[in-house]
Enzyme design. Sequence first.
Site, short mmCIF file in Angstrom:
data_model
loop_
_atom_site.label_atom_id
_atom_site.label_comp_id
_atom_site.label_asym_id
_atom_site.label_seq_id
_atom_site.Cartn_x
_atom_site.Cartn_y
_atom_site.Cartn_z
N GLY A 55 0.79 -1.22 0.00
CA GLY A 55 0.00 0.00 0.00
C GLY A 55 0.83 1.27 0.00
N CYS A 56 2.15 1.14 -0.10
CA CYS A 56 3.03 2.32 -0.14
C CYS A 56 3.48 2.57 -1.57
CB CYS A 56 4.24 2.12 0.76
SG CYS A 56 3.84 1.97 2.50
N ALA A 57 3.55 3.84 -1.96
CA ALA A 57 3.98 4.19 -3.31
C ALA A 57 5.44 3.82 -3.53
CB ALA A 57 3.76 5.67 -3.55
#
Length: 211
Positions: A55-57
């Site tokens: 869920g992290c860019a």
Amino acid sequence: MTAASPDTVTTLDEIVDNFSLLEDWDDRYRYVIELGRALSPLAAGDRTEANKVQGCASQVWLATTVHPNGQGGPVLTFSGDSDAHIVRGLIAILFAMFSGKQARAILSTDAIAVFERLGLREHLTPQRSNGFRSMVERIRADAQAALATVAMEPGSAFACHLPVASIEPPKERKRLLGPGDNLPGAFQFVELPPANDARYCDAAYLRRRRC
């Protein structure tokens, strides 16, 4: 103003105070980056898919170590890294909040409120804000799993009574005693201990729930 060296832990109170002294957001960004640079290096063996935060860019790794602490419950310490400078700084802020704390204290801490108090929500991209939340969820899930593991140990004082907010506790109807107990409304719902609910002792289930 500089962040602490890897041998000196910067407390959350110090971070909040330093933010209040820096009125310009360019200076605050630089300070967050300095916090990230002061993180202890993450061991190569901890850069695994299991430790990656979804869920992290950018790429983010969080490694969790659980320390038994008797009646006080498990204590969690964290190490981590990211390929983005600003995200490493956010990791450092999270570690100031959570690392070295008891699992129950981690679950009772509102990290998003601190995030907003620092003004980061308004000054980071939506992707960075979502990544911050994903890291918080990962840390909370590890705290839940640590409590669940302790609860499964024979003779544990926790006996599976875990504060899992995302799981509705089982309830039963109990008759109120005393005058008028045969009138409508003479029943109340009371929570049952979750010891018979296997979900409360299943660390894998709690990790999937990401409570």
